[in-house]
Enzyme design. Structure first.
Site, PDB file in Angstrom:
ATOM      1  N   ARG A 137      13.211  -3.814   1.243  1.00 46.33           N
ATOM      2  CA  ARG A 137      13.473  -2.053   1.386  1.00 46.33           C
ATOM      3  C   ARG A 137      13.677  -1.608   2.788  1.00 46.33           C
ATOM      4  NH1 ARG A 137      11.876   1.067  -2.820  1.00 46.33           N
ATOM      5  NH2 ARG A 137      10.641   2.365  -1.738  1.00 46.33           N
TER       6      ARG A 137
ATOM      7  N   ARG B  47      11.199  -1.897  -5.398  1.00 46.64           N
ATOM      8  CA  ARG B  47      10.052  -2.600  -5.356  1.00 46.64           C
ATOM      9  C   ARG B  47       9.862  -3.884  -5.986  1.00 46.64           C
ATOM     10  NH1 ARG B  47       9.226   2.901  -5.659  1.00 46.64           N
ATOM     11  NH2 ARG B  47       8.167   3.938  -3.702  1.00 46.64           N
TER      12      ARG B  47
ATOM     13  N   HIS C 287      11.804   7.432  -2.768  1.00 43.63           N
ATOM     14  CA  HIS C 287      10.545   8.255  -1.659  1.00 43.63           C
ATOM     15  C   HIS C 287      10.534   9.431  -2.120  1.00 43.63           C
ATOM     16  CE1 HIS C 287      10.982   4.564   1.417  1.00 43.63           C
ATOM     17  NE2 HIS C 287      10.131   4.318   0.577  1.00 43.63           N
TER      18      HIS C 287
ATOM     19  N   LYS D 191       6.066   3.887  -9.011  1.00 44.54           N
ATOM     20  CA  LYS D 191       4.987   4.091  -8.349  1.00 44.54           C
ATOM     21  C   LYS D 191       4.793   5.847  -8.242  1.00 44.54           C
ATOM     22  CE  LYS D 191       3.289   3.935  -3.466  1.00 44.54           C
ATOM     23  NZ  LYS D 191       3.314   2.971  -2.109  1.00 44.54           N
TER      24      LYS D 191
ATOM     25  N   TYR E 146      13.785  16.854  -7.429  1.00 45.70           N
ATOM     26  CA  TYR E 146      14.149  15.493  -7.770  1.00 45.70           C
ATOM     27  C   TYR E 146      14.325  15.546  -9.301  1.00 45.70           C
ATOM     28  CZ  TYR E 146      13.873  10.390  -8.406  1.00 45.70           C
ATOM     29  OH  TYR E 146      14.331   9.117  -8.549  1.00 45.70           O
TER      30      TYR E 146
ATOM     31  N   HIS F 164       8.801  -6.977  -0.280  1.00 43.96           N
ATOM     32  CA  HIS F 164       8.587  -5.618  -0.294  1.00 43.96           C
ATOM     33  C   HIS F 164       9.737  -5.219   1.019  1.00 43.96           C
ATOM     34  CE1 HIS F 164       7.210  -1.485   0.038  1.00 43.96           C
ATOM     35  NE2 HIS F 164       6.969  -1.514  -1.129  1.00 43.96           N
TER      36      HIS F 164
END
Length: 411
Positions: free
Chosen positions: A342, A250, A365, A277, A374, A339
């Site tokens: 991406r 980002r 994501h 984020k 994760y 952006h």
């Protein structure tokens, strides 16, 4: 003048102005329960001595001297004696007024919003905090800031939000609505409000249509890559745009990055959770081309903590509009955003049959099957190979020896 030299009551203006302090505080009778108080540091004020409803003597301040002169002090005292004669306690009334004023000051929407901001800020990225607080200060506080939040009706909130709609600032309107709804939720869960006046308003307001950030078609991508390579105005922004295209991060993650996150030896970029984020640590494998761009950038800004230090304050990152402004100067306004790189990376990699979970992990994501297990190094070896292929692919596109398929229309 010494207090022993005072000859008459009530005290004359001359006496009030010239009476000298002593080593200890003293009160000098003016008459009818009114006293002139003098402190050792020379401060002077008025007090009324009276019996309260319990029959006990009490003192009540009438104001400081010389702001309150003798005539005004006696007038105030006369009014208070009327209250006392009617069975009221002026000291209790004063405390009640002060309590009401304090409650009113802390019961305003702005006071509640500032409390919400203090609670929420630790969980926000700097850019998010700037946008949320800025929207409240620009749009909401001038209208509702000084009002008790319990007195603002749903209709008033609706009228206000619709006024933002009419200005065409739908994104700001949505941000304001979400923030204010959360602010009232804070009051509700802490027992200071029963209802949330913004509940359900979203159903009657416009919403900004979901959008994929602007990005060029595959046909126009080679031209964009060549334009970036040739960008003449600011070398750091040229390198920043190249890094956005090579890494898929980002813009804020790149723009606010410190050099301490870059591991040149292992070709890895480690972004801590507080800058992400989704609030998860993230490892970005760096292709050979990305490392070269970073080394070139290091020659420009390596003496500062940040990759992209601000021009006037090197401890702060460049403006959040810096990359998009560069694209605008290149003639890509409305066609490509920072952006948007991406989206290009995601679609290109999927078009070339790289596994979805590898692509989504690279873009950080939250994906089913990924989120639950994760960790910052998930699919790292696979992503290293994938992003090196992608960097090589972009170089070939830039040279013009690759036939491309238009990914603009793909899902």
């Amino acid at each position: 003048m010494k207090r022993s030299e005072i000859k008459r009551r009530p005290l004359s203006d001359t006496a009030l102005a010239s009476i000298e302090p002593e080593t200890r505080e003293f009160r000098e009778l003016d008459g009818n329960g009114v006293y002139f108080r003098v402190k050792p540091d020379g401060q002077k004020s008025w007090q009324l001595r009276y019996k309260n409803q319990a029959g006990k003597w009490s003192w009540l301040g009438l104001g400081g001297y010389p702001q309150v002169g003798g005539a005004l002090a006696r007038k105030k005292a006369s009014d208070l004696r009327k209250e006392i004669a009617q069975g009221e306690d002026p000291l209790a009334n004063k405390k009640a007024r002060q309590a009401a004023e304090l409650a009113a000051a802390t019961n305003t929407f702005e006071a509640l919003a500032r409390e919400w901001i203090e609670i929420r800020t630790p969980g926000w990225q700097t850019s998010t905090a700037t946008r949320n607080v800025g929207a409240l200060e620009l749009h909401v506080f001038p209208v509702f800031g000084k009002r008790p939040y319990t007195e603002i009706t749903p209709k008033q909130w609706m009228d206000f939000l619709q006024s933002l709609e009419r200005k065409g600032i739908l994104e700001q309107m949505s941000r304001v609505r979400r923030s204010c709804k959360e602010i009232y939720d804070l009051a509700r869960v802490t027992g200071r409000a029963i209802h949330n006046p913004l509940e359900g308003l979203n159903r009657f307001l416009q919403s900004k249509p979901a959008e994929n950030y602007a990005h060029v078609t595959s046909k126009d991508l080679p031209e964009l890559l060549r334009a970036i390579r040739a960008y003449p105005h600011a070398p750091d922004l040229r390198l920043g745009l190249r890094l956005l295209s090579l890494t898929g991060v980002r813009p804020t993650e790149l723009r606010e990055a410190p050099w301490a996150e870059i591991d040149f030896d292992n070709a890895l970029w480690s972004i801590p959770a507080e800058r992400m984020k989704k609030r998860r640590d993230h490892l970005v494998p760096l292709s050979r081309q990305a490392v070269e761009a970073l080394r070139e950038l290091h020659a420009l800004s390596g003496r500062y903590p940040l990759l992209f230090p601000g021009r006037s304050d090197h401890k702060k990152a460049r403006s959040n509009m810096a990359f998009n402004m560069a694209l605008r100067r290149m003639g890509y306004e409305g066609r490509q955003t920072g952006h948007g790189f991406r989206h290009i990376a995601s679609t290109t990699l999927r078009e070339h049959n790289f596994p979805r979970e590898h692509v989504e992990a690279q873009l950080a994501h939250v994906e089913g099957g990924v989120a639950g297990v994760y960790n910052k190094a998930i699919y790292l070896e696979q992503r290293k190979q994938m992003m090196q292929w992608y960097a090589d692919h972009l170089d070939k596109l830039e040279r013009g020896n690759v036939v491309t398929v238009d990914f603009q229309t793909k899902g």
